[in-house]
Design an enzyme around this catalytic site. Structure first.
Site, PDB file in Angstrom:
ATOM      1  N   LYS A  72      71.288 -31.339 131.808  1.00 31.95           N
ATOM      2  CA  LYS A  72      71.745 -32.671 131.403  1.00 31.95           C
ATOM      3  C   LYS A  72      70.522 -33.513 131.051  1.00 31.95           C
ATOM      4  O   LYS A  72      69.784 -33.958 131.928  1.00 31.95           O
ATOM      5  CB  LYS A  72      72.515 -33.351 132.553  1.00 31.95           C
ATOM      6  CG  LYS A  72      73.187 -34.628 132.127  1.00 31.95           C
ATOM      7  CD  LYS A  72      73.007 -35.707 133.155  1.00 31.95           C
ATOM      8  CE  LYS A  72      72.412 -36.988 132.707  1.00 31.95           C
ATOM      9  NZ  LYS A  72      72.205 -37.365 131.374  1.00 31.95           N
ATOM     10  N   GLU A 102      61.842 -34.277 141.794  1.00 33.29           N
ATOM     11  CA  GLU A 102      60.547 -34.787 141.315  1.00 33.29           C
ATOM     12  C   GLU A 102      60.769 -36.253 141.003  1.00 33.29           C
ATOM     13  O   GLU A 102      61.385 -36.586 139.997  1.00 33.29           O
ATOM     14  CB  GLU A 102      60.125 -34.022 140.054  1.00 33.29           C
ATOM     15  CG  GLU A 102      59.982 -32.539 140.245  1.00 33.29           C
ATOM     16  CD  GLU A 102      58.732 -32.156 141.031  1.00 33.29           C
ATOM     17  OE1 GLU A 102      57.867 -33.022 141.236  1.00 33.29           O
ATOM     18  OE2 GLU A 102      58.640 -30.999 141.449  1.00 33.29           O
ATOM     19  N   CYS A 156      55.064 -40.134 135.250  1.00 31.92           N
ATOM     20  CA  CYS A 156      55.195 -40.173 136.713  1.00 31.92           C
ATOM     21  C   CYS A 156      53.837 -40.065 137.394  1.00 31.92           C
ATOM     22  O   CYS A 156      53.662 -40.548 138.504  1.00 31.92           O
ATOM     23  CB  CYS A 156      56.125 -39.064 137.180  1.00 31.92           C
ATOM     24  SG  CYS A 156      55.609 -37.439 136.611  1.00 31.92           S
ATOM     25  N   GLU A 197      56.943 -49.114 141.520  1.00 27.75           N
ATOM     26  CA  GLU A 197      56.483 -48.387 140.346  1.00 27.75           C
ATOM     27  C   GLU A 197      56.843 -49.225 139.112  1.00 27.75           C
ATOM     28  O   GLU A 197      58.009 -49.568 138.918  1.00 27.75           O
ATOM     29  CB  GLU A 197      57.215 -47.041 140.294  1.00 27.75           C
ATOM     30  CG  GLU A 197      56.812 -46.160 139.149  1.00 27.75           C
ATOM     31  CD  GLU A 197      57.681 -44.907 139.056  1.00 27.75           C
ATOM     32  OE1 GLU A 197      58.893 -44.982 139.334  1.00 27.75           O
ATOM     33  OE2 GLU A 197      57.135 -43.856 138.705  1.00 27.75           O
TER      34      GLU A 197
END
Ligand code: NAD
Length: 549
Positions: free
Chosen positions: A202, A275, A309, A407
């Site tokens: 997906k 992750e 990331c 973040e």
């Protein structure tokens, strides 16, 4: 800030023939490596509009699949997997290797696609695409060995044996984000395939086309029909349905969604790898070469416009090096070029959408209102692209501002002096996340010693992130809120298999013998146990002495 033009409009893409995106979307509609449920036709299904971040133009639409589509895709994948599991690992690896060659051959079209759907600069697109064939080569070479059966110590050496075989899980679900749609989807899907699984992927709603193009290439490489399916659609609908239907889920995305995925996987008692996000530190020690460090920091902070990331968002500099580093870092940052064209002029591209631009803007404004100094950048550049934002360096940032605690996932970094290396390590570790870190020093041994004290899954000395990310034989993943499990290396392949241990006794049943009195047998068994433990302790001592320790 230098800018380039023109932006990457779909019609100007040099290697994308007209109608190409529609052809790719058709793969989902007609079920070829896509997800269309057999009982439905294209007309029944809602669609999701996809926009190009560089221009905000509508570039197409893909089916908004639902739970039935997911179930149909998983069922088809399950049928194809039975035969694939029986195919020798060396042959499976050959298919993946061929796929790597096709990615190289078709690179110009894939780069165009990547730029159109993400708005990233072509330089960043190249960095991303390079990763896919590199991973294929590694898997082709190592996976058959990692997956082959192993002899382990039996319970009573000589009398019994123990052999471990690795069996595929079945159907693996992969959920991927928009920031690196090719490398992150393939980084999870290819090791699953080589391990004998089927995969249902997906992709993110904003970036479905790259995944569909790769599905096409996997088919050309010789992957059996139905083994790799792509299900496009809304994350809140397709994601949970996928977690409910598969035997393992590999998720890359935000920590918040990762928690929801893990909860659901836990209820279904399936394993998962996650992750997730990061708020990555970069540490500059006082003996670092400031010019080299500044160039590295630019790469660490502003690659893919900070939507990476592994990006550094917090920089801690030992006080004696602070002024010289900041001067060099600002200078190098201001040399970056901002733009989204199909050439190699721009180094930094667009953010993905309005929501991401809002997030970046609000983090910078919050910091500014609370007394932060903007050393460079700090503004949107609608003249370059609707979601472009200048690479931004902040100083004097309060520790409880959003930019310090959360973040940002954009081209924004804060820089602060610290009294010494211990303070830098403490500041680096003061975060619930633990994905990636970077340490800069003139003394590599000192750097490695500092690196070992930073609580992150990957720590790079004198490099931003490629020293670890590019080491595809070494595990990569996060501590704490940055995730569970590891990709890359043997660990990244073994997550997709169940181990089966077969133990064989050469001496009949391992139970109390019926011809010896039980108390004699028990005494003898304990005596043998103690003797065995003493012997292996002695052997360990000899080995240690031979190694000089
Ligand atoms: P996100 O969590 O919103 O979306 C990621 C994927 O999850 C998308 O495909 C989305 O459609 C899907 N999704 C949404 N809701 C879902 C649900 N309820 N169940 C299952 N799937 C669902 O992430 P994002 O904000 O789009 O991506 C950016 C985040 O990803 C950042 O936090 C970044 O740090 C992280 N990320 C981590 C890594 C890594 O390797 N650690 C790599 C890239 C990005």
């Amino acid at each position: 800030m230098v800018t380039t033009d023109p932006p990457a409009a779909l019609a100007d893409a040099p290697h994308l023939p007209p109608g190409r995106l529609e052809t790719l979307a058709e793969r989902v509609r007609d079920g070829r490596g896509g997800s269309a449920s057999a009982s439905r036709t294209a007309g029944d299904r809602d669609t999701l509009t996809v926009n190009a971040p560089a221009t905000d133009e509508r570039i197409g639409s893909v089916p908004a699949c639902d739970g039935d589509d997911v179930d149909a895709a998983v069922e088809r994948a399950r049928e194809a997997q039975t035969e694939w599991a029986e195919t020798p690992a060396t042959e499976r690896a050959r298919v993946i290797d061929r796929f790597g060659d096709l990615v190289v051959d078709r690179r110009e079209e894939l780069l165009d696609l990547l730029q159109v759907e993400t708005g990233k600069s072509r330089r960043t697109a190249v960095e991303e695409l390079f990763d896919v064939p590199t991973g294929c080569g590694y898997l082709a070479e190592t996976a058959p060995g990692v997956l082959s059966e192993e002899r382990r110590s039996g319970v009573a050496p000589g009398a019994t044996t123990a052999t471990v075989t690795y069996e595929p899980k079945g159907v693996v679900g992969v959920i991927s984000p928009w920031n690196y749609p090719l490398t992150l989807s393939m980084g999870d899907a290819l090791p699953a395939l080589v391990a004998g699984n089927a995969v249902v992927l997906k992709p993110d709603e904003k970036t479905p086309y790259g995944a569909l193009a790769l599905a096409e290439l996997l088919e050309v490489a010789g992957l059996p029909d139905g083994l790799f399916q792509v299900v496009t659609g809304d994350g809140g609908t397709v994601g949970p349905a996928l977690v409910d239907a598969v035997d393992y889920i590999a998720f890359t995305g935000s920590t918040a969604t990762g928690r929801a995925v893990a909860e659901r996987a836990g209820r279904n008692l399936i394993d998962c790898s996650l992750e997730l996000g990061g708020n990555n530190p970069l540490v500059v020690l006082d003996d670092a070469d400031v010019d080299e460090t500044a160039r590295g920091a630019v790469q660490a902070c502003f690659s893919n416009a900070g939507q990476l990331c592994l990006s550094a968002e917090r920089i801690y500099v030992e006080a004696p090096a602070y002024d010289a580093f900041v001067e060099a870092f600002v200078r190098e940052t201001e040399r970056l070029t901002l733009g989204t064209g199909y050439d190699y002029d721009a180094s930094v591209g667009s953010l993905i959408d309005a929501a991401q631009l809002d997030r970046v803007t609000s983090h910078v404004e919050d910091a500014r209102e609370r007394g932060a100094t903007v050393l460079t950048g700090g503004r949107a550049r609608p003249d370059v692209g609707p979601y472009c934002y200048e690479p931004t360096i902040l100083a004097d940032v309060e520790p409880d501002t959003t930019v310090a605690c959360e973040e940002t996932f954009g081209p924004v970094v804060s820089v602060a002096p610290v009294p010494d290396a211990d303070a830098a390590i403490a500041a680096a570790n003061d975060s619930p996340y633990g994905l990636n870190a970077s340490v800069w020093t003139g003394d590599r041994e000192r750097g490695a010693a500092v690196a070992r004290q930073i609580d992150c899954g990957t720590v790079n000395v004198n490099d931003a992130f490629l020293a670890t990310w590019g080491a595809v034989d070494a595990p990569m993943g996060g501590f704490g809120d940055s995730g569970l499990g590891r990709r890359h290396g043997p660990e990244g392949i073994r997550r997709y298999v169940e181990s089966r241990t077969v133990g064989v006794s050469r001496v009949g049943p391992l139970t109390f013998p019926d011809r010896i009195p039980t108390d004699w047998f028990v005494g003898g068994a304990f005596a043998a146990l103690s003797l065995g433990r003493k012997a292996s302790r002695g052997l360990r001592g000899i080995k240690r002495r031979l190694r000089g320790r």
